[in-house]
Design an enzyme around this catalytic site. Structure first.
Site, PDB file in Angstrom:
ATOM      1  N   CYS A   1       0.818  -1.222   0.000  1.00 24.96           N
ATOM      2  CA  CYS A   1       0.000   0.000   0.000  1.00 24.96           C
ATOM      3  C   CYS A   1       0.849   1.269   0.000  1.00 24.96           C
ATOM      4  O   CYS A   1       0.327   2.358  -0.231  1.00 24.96           O
ATOM      5  CB  CYS A   1      -0.940   0.007   1.197  1.00 24.96           C
TER       6      CYS A   1
ATOM      7  N   ASN B   1     -10.047  -0.176   0.440  1.00 24.15           N
ATOM      8  CA  ASN B   1      -8.587  -0.076   0.403  1.00 24.15           C
ATOM      9  C   ASN B   1      -8.103  -0.591  -0.962  1.00 24.15           C
ATOM     10  O   ASN B   1      -8.165  -1.790  -1.235  1.00 24.15           O
ATOM     11  CB  ASN B   1      -7.998  -0.918   1.545  1.00 24.15           C
TER      12      ASN B   1
ATOM     13  N   HIS C   1      -2.976   7.104   2.936  1.00 27.25           N
ATOM     14  CA  HIS C   1      -3.418   5.838   2.348  1.00 27.25           C
ATOM     15  C   HIS C   1      -4.793   5.505   2.925  1.00 27.25           C
ATOM     16  O   HIS C   1      -5.015   5.595   4.140  1.00 27.25           O
ATOM     17  CB  HIS C   1      -2.412   4.736   2.673  1.00 27.25           C
TER      18      HIS C   1
HETATM   19  N1  ACO Z   1     -18.080  -8.526  10.084  1.00 27.91           N
HETATM   20  C1  ACO Z   1     -18.498  -8.794  11.329  1.00 27.91           C
HETATM   21  N2  ACO Z   1     -17.652  -9.121  12.336  1.00 27.91           N
HETATM   22  C2  ACO Z   1     -16.342  -9.149  12.044  1.00 27.91           C
HETATM   23  C3  ACO Z   1     -15.841  -8.879  10.759  1.00 27.91           C
HETATM   24  C4  ACO Z   1     -16.783  -8.568   9.765  1.00 27.91           C
HETATM   25  N3  ACO Z   1     -16.405  -8.267   8.477  1.00 27.91           N
HETATM   26  N4  ACO Z   1     -14.492  -8.983  10.779  1.00 27.91           N
HETATM   27  C5  ACO Z   1     -14.151  -9.317  12.034  1.00 27.91           C
HETATM   28  N5  ACO Z   1     -15.269  -9.416  12.801  1.00 27.91           N
HETATM   29  C6  ACO Z   1     -15.363  -9.739  14.212  1.00 27.91           C
HETATM   30  C7  ACO Z   1     -14.153 -10.513  14.706  1.00 27.91           C
HETATM   31  O1  ACO Z   1     -14.304 -11.890  14.419  1.00 27.91           O
HETATM   32  C8  ACO Z   1     -14.174 -10.199  16.169  1.00 27.91           C
HETATM   33  O2  ACO Z   1     -15.143 -11.030  16.767  1.00 27.91           O
HETATM   34  P1  ACO Z   1     -14.842 -11.671  18.223  1.00 27.91           P
HETATM   35  O3  ACO Z   1     -14.690 -10.496  19.145  1.00 27.91           O
HETATM   36  O4  ACO Z   1     -16.061 -12.498  18.466  1.00 27.91           O
HETATM   37  O5  ACO Z   1     -13.575 -12.458  18.062  1.00 27.91           O
HETATM   38  C9  ACO Z   1     -14.704  -8.769  16.236  1.00 27.91           C
HETATM   39  O6  ACO Z   1     -15.345  -8.535  14.973  1.00 27.91           O
HETATM   40  C10 ACO Z   1     -13.629  -7.731  16.438  1.00 27.91           C
HETATM   41  O7  ACO Z   1     -12.543  -8.002  15.552  1.00 27.91           O
HETATM   42  P2  ACO Z   1     -11.269  -7.099  15.495  1.00 27.91           P
HETATM   43  O8  ACO Z   1     -10.301  -7.670  14.511  1.00 27.91           O
HETATM   44  O9  ACO Z   1     -10.776  -6.799  16.844  1.00 27.91           O
HETATM   45  O10 ACO Z   1     -11.904  -5.746  14.888  1.00 27.91           O
HETATM   46  P3  ACO Z   1     -11.228  -4.373  14.695  1.00 27.91           P
HETATM   47  O11 ACO Z   1     -11.999  -3.320  15.383  1.00 27.91           O
HETATM   48  O12 ACO Z   1      -9.743  -4.433  14.936  1.00 27.91           O
HETATM   49  O13 ACO Z   1     -11.438  -4.121  13.141  1.00 27.91           O
HETATM   50  C11 ACO Z   1     -10.185  -4.264  11.106  1.00 27.91           C
HETATM   51  C12 ACO Z   1     -10.875  -5.034  12.200  1.00 27.91           C
HETATM   52  C13 ACO Z   1     -11.223  -3.414  10.395  1.00 27.91           C
HETATM   53  C14 ACO Z   1      -9.574  -5.246  10.132  1.00 27.91           C
HETATM   54  C15 ACO Z   1      -9.106  -3.353  11.722  1.00 27.91           C
HETATM   55  O14 ACO Z   1      -8.298  -4.083  12.597  1.00 27.91           O
HETATM   56  C16 ACO Z   1      -8.242  -2.717  10.680  1.00 27.91           C
HETATM   57  O15 ACO Z   1      -8.693  -1.912   9.885  1.00 27.91           O
HETATM   58  N6  ACO Z   1      -6.950  -3.016  10.692  1.00 27.91           N
HETATM   59  C17 ACO Z   1      -6.023  -2.463   9.732  1.00 27.91           C
HETATM   60  C18 ACO Z   1      -6.232  -3.116   8.432  1.00 27.91           C
HETATM   61  C19 ACO Z   1      -5.489  -2.449   7.346  1.00 27.91           C
HETATM   62  O16 ACO Z   1      -5.412  -1.253   7.307  1.00 27.91           O
HETATM   63  N7  ACO Z   1      -4.955  -3.239   6.453  1.00 27.91           N
HETATM   64  C20 ACO Z   1      -4.331  -2.758   5.316  1.00 27.91           C
HETATM   65  C21 ACO Z   1      -2.958  -2.248   5.594  1.00 27.91           C
HETATM   66  S1  ACO Z   1      -2.248  -1.652   4.204  1.00 27.91           S
HETATM   67  C22 ACO Z   1      -1.760  -2.888   3.134  1.00 27.91           C
HETATM   68  O17 ACO Z   1      -0.599  -3.025   2.868  1.00 27.91           O
HETATM   69  C23 ACO Z   1      -2.760  -3.832   2.541  1.00 27.91           C
END
Ligand code: ACO
Length: 336
Positions: A121, A290, A260
């Site tokens: 990214c 993204n 980003h």
């Molecule tokens: N729908 C419903 N529930 C979900 C989903 C979904 N799509 N995805 C995860 N959950 C659930 C999980 O299973 C978890 O359930 P549990 O508590 O029963 O175990 C709960 O939601 C919370 O999960 P978390 O992973 O803690 O959620 P978080 O608030 O951290 O959000 C997310 C997840 C959106 C992925 C966040 O961590 C994030 O944006 N991280 C950065 C991702 C990113 O930017 N990636 C790209 C980087 S750049 C590149 O090079 C690609």
């Protein structure tokens, strides 16, 4: 790595921009029928409502070529004026030839030398800095830098923690020497010790494709979301603050911070830590998700074509991606 404009060489600016997203829109509501998720969960955790998904017949070079043509036209140039094409992507059409050569063929930029670069990214910002070096040193006059991704085939559409996040798209910029300050400073950093936190392990020389690798799903994106989130916020904030400090520019003097587009919460957190006003922080993650290496240039093209930029405006780009890789760039806008 920090690189301010040295007291020799030319200053480098973006002369024109272009972008393209595939026609098909995938909404959060549709995702509800694919995995166990809701529009409310996705929007509240990511700020995303929809993303564009390329058609089966469209590859990364197809998206890139349309964005490239638009950027070249916007620059008042022709494909034959391009000296160099650099495609930044994590989803090349194939291992070789490189995607930039395929774009060259499609747009008829027969004079250019062409290569790809992979910094996930962070790719487009890294590509701008590489392109800047060629123009600054007078090794090239017109450099086409493209950020393009058809990331959707590498997303596991059974994994709700990743499949809701990504979208396809492409953007391009033409770099040229200018009279103003142009790209004022770039900071780039990486930490390979954290490579496993965001990784697509299968399909390369480590785990070449076999029926077993396909079955185990290691050719899909794997991500530890919470860890990525924390590192993204801290590294992007530090890179942006460092660049402001080195250049002596105050955040109040920046027209737009263009981060980003990974997640609205990451973007808000960075904006707050930098002390930026909400109207300074550009965000379009709601409509595109993204798009990895395409995200920053998709955003810049929107801003530029929306008539929201004037000569002399300062732009602060800040990126983060797999590797980990990160960076920030301060630029004075001048496409005159
Ligand atoms: N729908 C419903 N529930 C979900 C989903 C979904 N799509 N995805 C995860 N959950 C659930 C999980 O299973 C978890 O359930 P549990 O508590 O029963 O175990 C709960 O939601 C919370 O999960 P978390 O992973 O803690 O959620 P978080 O608030 O951290 O959000 C997310 C997840 C959106 C992925 C966040 O961590 C994030 O944006 N991280 C950065 C991702 C990113 O930017 N990636 C790209 C980087 S750049 C590149 O090079 C690609």
């Amino acid at each position: 790595m920090t690189n301010g404009t040295p007291p020799f060489g030319r200053t480098v600016r973006i002369k024109g921009t272009g972008s393209y997203v595939p026609e098909r829109i995938l909404t959060n509501r549709e995702l509800e029928s694919i995995v166990d998720t809701t529009d409310e969960w996705i929007y509240s955790r990511t700020g995303m409502r929809e993303r564009h998904i390329a058609a089966d017949h469209e590859a990364t070079s197809d998206l890139a070529a349309i964005a490239a043509q638009r950027a070249i036209e916007n620059s008042g140039l022709t494909p034959a004026d391009m000296d160099m094409i650099l495609v930044c992507t994590s989803s090349p059409d194939m291992f070789f030839p490189n995607t930039a050569c395929l774009v060259q063929k499609k747009i008829g930029a027969h004079r250019a030398f062409c290569f790809d670069m992979e910094a996930a990214c962070s790719g487009f910002l890294y590509g701008l800095e590489v392109g800047r070096q060629f123009v600054q040193s007078s090794s090239a006059e017109n450099v086409l830098v493209i950020g393009a991704e058809k990331i959707s085939p590498f997303v596991n559409w059974k994994d709700r923690t990743t499949c809701v996040l990504f979208g396809d798209g492409a953007g391009a910029a033409v770099l040229q020497a200018g009279n103003g300050r142009g790209i004022m400073e770039t900071i780039m950093g990486s930490d390979g010790l954290l490579a496993d936190l965001l990784i697509m392990p299968g399909g390369g020389s480590r785990y070449p494709p076999t029926p077993e690798t396909l079955k185990s799903g290691i050719h899909f994106i794997q991500m530890q979301g919470r860890e990525v989130f924390k590192h993204a916020v801290s590294n992007m904030t530090k890179a942006a603050l460092d660049i402001l400090k080195h250049t002596g520019v105050s955040i109040a003097d920046v027209k737009y911070i263009i981060p980003h587009q990974a997640n609205a919460r990451i973007i808000h957190a960075i904006g707050q830590r930098l002390g930026g006003r909400p109207d300074q922080v550009y965000m379009n993650v709601e409509r595109y998700g993204n798009t990895s290496a395409a995200s920053v240039i998709l955003a810049l093209d929107e801003v530029a074509r929306g008539g929201q930029l004037e000569k002399g405006d300062l732009l602060l780009f800040v990126v983060f991606g797999a590797g980990f890789t990160w960076g920030a760039m301060l630029m004075e806008w001048d496409n005159s």
